[in-house]
Design an enzyme around this catalytic site. Structure first.
Site, PDB file in Angstrom:
ATOM      1  N   LEU A  66       0.819  -1.210   0.000  1.00 51.43           N
ATOM      2  CA  LEU A  66       0.000   0.000   0.000  1.00 51.43           C
ATOM      3  C   LEU A  66       0.851   1.257   0.000  1.00 51.43           C
ATOM      4  O   LEU A  66       0.397   2.329  -0.391  1.00 51.43           O
ATOM      5  CB  LEU A  66      -0.895   0.033   1.250  1.00 51.43           C
ATOM      6  CG  LEU A  66      -2.021  -0.974   1.311  1.00 51.43           C
ATOM      7  CD1 LEU A  66      -2.644  -0.974   2.693  1.00 51.43           C
ATOM      8  CD2 LEU A  66      -3.064  -0.647   0.246  1.00 51.43           C
ATOM      9  N   GLY A  67       2.061   1.106   0.467  1.00 52.83           N
ATOM     10  CA  GLY A  67       2.915   2.289   0.535  1.00 52.83           C
ATOM     11  C   GLY A  67       4.285   1.912   1.045  1.00 52.83           C
ATOM     12  O   GLY A  67       4.532   0.754   1.407  1.00 52.83           O
ATOM     13  N   LYS A  68       5.156   2.893   1.020  1.00 53.28           N
ATOM     14  CA  LYS A  68       6.507   2.654   1.478  1.00 53.28           C
ATOM     15  C   LYS A  68       6.766   3.574   2.657  1.00 53.28           C
ATOM     16  O   LYS A  68       6.488   4.765   2.601  1.00 53.28           O
ATOM     17  CB  LYS A  68       7.485   2.960   0.339  1.00 53.28           C
ATOM     18  CG  LYS A  68       8.689   2.044   0.316  1.00 53.28           C
ATOM     19  CD  LYS A  68       9.520   2.287  -0.912  1.00 53.28           C
ATOM     20  CE  LYS A  68      10.993   2.431  -0.634  1.00 53.28           C
ATOM     21  NZ  LYS A  68      11.538   2.018   0.623  1.00 53.28           N
ATOM     22  N   LYS A  98       2.119  -2.905   8.792  1.00 53.26           N
ATOM     23  CA  LYS A  98       3.255  -2.008   8.587  1.00 53.26           C
ATOM     24  C   LYS A  98       4.492  -2.715   9.096  1.00 53.26           C
ATOM     25  O   LYS A  98       4.596  -3.050  10.268  1.00 53.26           O
ATOM     26  CB  LYS A  98       3.025  -0.694   9.343  1.00 53.26           C
ATOM     27  CG  LYS A  98       4.188   0.292   9.226  1.00 53.26           C
ATOM     28  CD  LYS A  98       3.800   1.655   9.790  1.00 53.26           C
ATOM     29  CE  LYS A  98       4.992   2.600   9.890  1.00 53.26           C
ATOM     30  NZ  LYS A  98       4.592   3.955  10.347  1.00 53.26           N
ATOM     31  N   GLY A 107      10.549   0.350   6.018  1.00 55.32           N
ATOM     32  CA  GLY A 107      10.006  -0.886   5.484  1.00 55.32           C
ATOM     33  C   GLY A 107       8.721  -0.608   4.733  1.00 55.32           C
ATOM     34  O   GLY A 107       8.353   0.543   4.516  1.00 55.32           O
ATOM     35  N   ASP A 138       3.524  15.682  13.620  1.00 55.34           N
ATOM     36  CA  ASP A 138       3.832  15.483  12.195  1.00 55.34           C
ATOM     37  C   ASP A 138       2.565  15.497  11.343  1.00 55.34           C
ATOM     38  O   ASP A 138       2.404  14.685  10.423  1.00 55.34           O
ATOM     39  CB  ASP A 138       4.611  14.185  12.013  1.00 55.34           C
ATOM     40  CG  ASP A 138       5.450  14.173  10.732  1.00 55.34           C
ATOM     41  OD1 ASP A 138       5.614  15.251  10.106  1.00 55.34           O
ATOM     42  OD2 ASP A 138       5.939  13.095  10.353  1.00 55.34           O
TER      43      ASP A 138
HETATM   44  P1  ADP Z   1       6.444   6.043   7.911  1.00 60.02           P
HETATM   45  O1  ADP Z   1       6.305   6.130   9.385  1.00 60.02           O
HETATM   46  O2  ADP Z   1       7.651   5.255   7.533  1.00 60.02           O
HETATM   47  O3  ADP Z   1       6.346   7.383   7.228  1.00 60.02           O
HETATM   48  P2  ADP Z   1       3.654   5.525   7.373  1.00 60.02           P
HETATM   49  O4  ADP Z   1       2.974   5.031   8.606  1.00 60.02           O
HETATM   50  O5  ADP Z   1       3.463   6.972   7.046  1.00 60.02           O
HETATM   51  O6  ADP Z   1       5.213   5.152   7.414  1.00 60.02           O
HETATM   52  O7  ADP Z   1       3.196   4.599   6.162  1.00 60.02           O
HETATM   53  C1  ADP Z   1       3.773   4.729   4.881  1.00 60.02           C
HETATM   54  C2  ADP Z   1       2.687   4.734   3.815  1.00 60.02           C
HETATM   55  O8  ADP Z   1       1.956   3.509   3.818  1.00 60.02           O
HETATM   56  C3  ADP Z   1       1.642   5.800   4.021  1.00 60.02           C
HETATM   57  O9  ADP Z   1       2.058   7.033   3.499  1.00 60.02           O
HETATM   58  C4  ADP Z   1       0.443   5.193   3.283  1.00 60.02           C
HETATM   59  O10 ADP Z   1       0.548   5.343   1.887  1.00 60.02           O
HETATM   60  C5  ADP Z   1       0.568   3.724   3.581  1.00 60.02           C
HETATM   61  N1  ADP Z   1      -0.210   3.384   4.781  1.00 60.02           N
HETATM   62  C6  ADP Z   1       0.241   3.393   6.053  1.00 60.02           C
HETATM   63  N2  ADP Z   1      -0.720   3.038   6.928  1.00 60.02           N
HETATM   64  C7  ADP Z   1      -1.823   2.796   6.193  1.00 60.02           C
HETATM   65  C8  ADP Z   1      -3.177   2.395   6.514  1.00 60.02           C
HETATM   66  N3  ADP Z   1      -3.543   2.178   7.769  1.00 60.02           N
HETATM   67  N4  ADP Z   1      -4.048   2.262   5.510  1.00 60.02           N
HETATM   68  C9  ADP Z   1      -3.674   2.476   4.220  1.00 60.02           C
HETATM   69  N5  ADP Z   1      -2.434   2.865   3.848  1.00 60.02           N
HETATM   70  C10 ADP Z   1      -1.505   3.019   4.811  1.00 60.02           C
HETATM   71 MG    MG Z   2       6.614   7.460  10.815  1.00 62.66          MG
END
Ligand code: ADP
Ligand code: MG
Ligand code: MG
Length: 267
Positions: free
Chosen positions: A13-15, A38, A19, A132
């Site tokens: 779903l995302g990076k 995650k 990880g 943030d």
């Molecule tokens: P980091 O702490 O490394 O920035 P995030 O928690 O922001 O990681 O997650 C990275 C990406 O993964 C997000 O920007 C989003 O695109 C996707 N993502 C994270 N959590 C969710 C969720 N609960 N539902 C859908 N997408 C998610």
């Molecule tokens: Mg973070």
């Protein structure tokens, strides 16, 4: 008691910084629950600072229950990774929608801002500062509702005004943080003002050339050097100005957000 074998892993779903984030489903005939995993690589979560962040993210999120905040159902680890089990935000990042649209209508923006304020108000009543808030960390639920995510930078605020760390993202940083002054919950209110500007105007309020570092942006922040595009309504300008006050104690309180004309006009 969870392990990776309990899940079917779906598409990424995302990076994240440490990880990837995957769609997943609990292997169960009676309750094949859909959620998000995650995944944090232990190799990268090696420094004390990052360890503290991850611990905080888990500790903080696990106790929160609010419709505008991503829920953390649980967590587990194996020899190389840590996994957070998160509520799915079915429509993904607000950031992507904003990039696609350029900017949102004031109606749509005000509805998002009201929901972020509601989530933040709940957080602050639990003595937590998010630190943030920005479009990348705001996700959208299946009905387009705001879900605040990414609590990696969050902190407890037991004694208000004790923190001094410069945290968060350049253009969302508050003047008291730039100046190295003690800060508290009001930094999230400042960020809500920056967010309101960015959603309605399609650009950051204190943008400047960063090729020689953050100085020019910091300067604009500390002078609260705000310029509004001509299309922005008076109500929106007033609302933003109530949030973006240099003096943290003068910023609009979160429980007054709902009574502002700009919010009321778009309910
Ligand atoms: P980091 O702490 O490394 O920035 P995030 O928690 O922001 O990681 O997650 C990275 C990406 O993964 C997000 O920007 C989003 O695109 C996707 N993502 C994270 N959590 C969710 C969720 N609960 N539902 C859908 N997408 C998610
Ligand atoms: Mg973070
Ligand atoms: Mg993030």
């Amino acid at each position: 008691h969870w392990t990776l074998t309990n899940f079917d892993i779906g598409r990424p779903l995302g990076k994240g910084h440490f990880g990837k984030v995957y769609l997943a489903r609990v292997k169960s005939k009676t309750d094949p629950f859909i959620l998000v995993l995650k995944c944090l690589t232990k190799d990268e979560v090696i420094t004390k600072e990052v360890q503290t962040q991850v611990r905080r993210e888990i500790e903080v999120m696990q106790q929160l229950r609010h419709p505008n905040i991503i829920r953390l159902y649980g967590w587990f680890h194996d020899s190389t990774r840590i996994f957070l089990m998160l509520e799915l935000a079915g429509k993904g990042e607000l950031y992507k929608q904003l990039a696609k649209k350029g900017r949102f209508s004031e109606r749509r923006s005000s509805q998002y801002v009201r929901q972020v304020a509601s989530g933040l108000s709940y957080l602050h009543s639990s003595q937590i500062i998010h630190r943030d808030i920005k479009p990348e960390n705001l996700l959208l639920g299946m009905n387009g509702e705001i879900k605040i995510g990414d609590f990696g930078w969050s902190v407890y605020s037991p004694q208000e005004n004790s923190q001094r760390t410069l945290a968060g993202t350049l253009s969302y940083v508050s003047p008291e943080m730039v100046l190295g002054q003690p800060y508290g919950k009001a930094i999230d209110i400042w960020a809500l003002g920056v967010l309101t500007y960015e959603l309605t105007c399609g650009e950051e309020p204190f943008g400047a050339d960063t090729s020689h570092g953050p100085r020019l942006v910091h300067q604009r922040i500390c002078r609260c050097d705000l310029r509004f595009p001509s299309f922005l309504t008076t109500e929106a300008r007033t609302f933003i100005q109530l949030l973006l006050r240099l003096n943290p104690s003068e910023r609009l309180s979160l429980n007054q957000v709902d009574q502002q004309p700009w919010i009321l006009n778009h309910l």
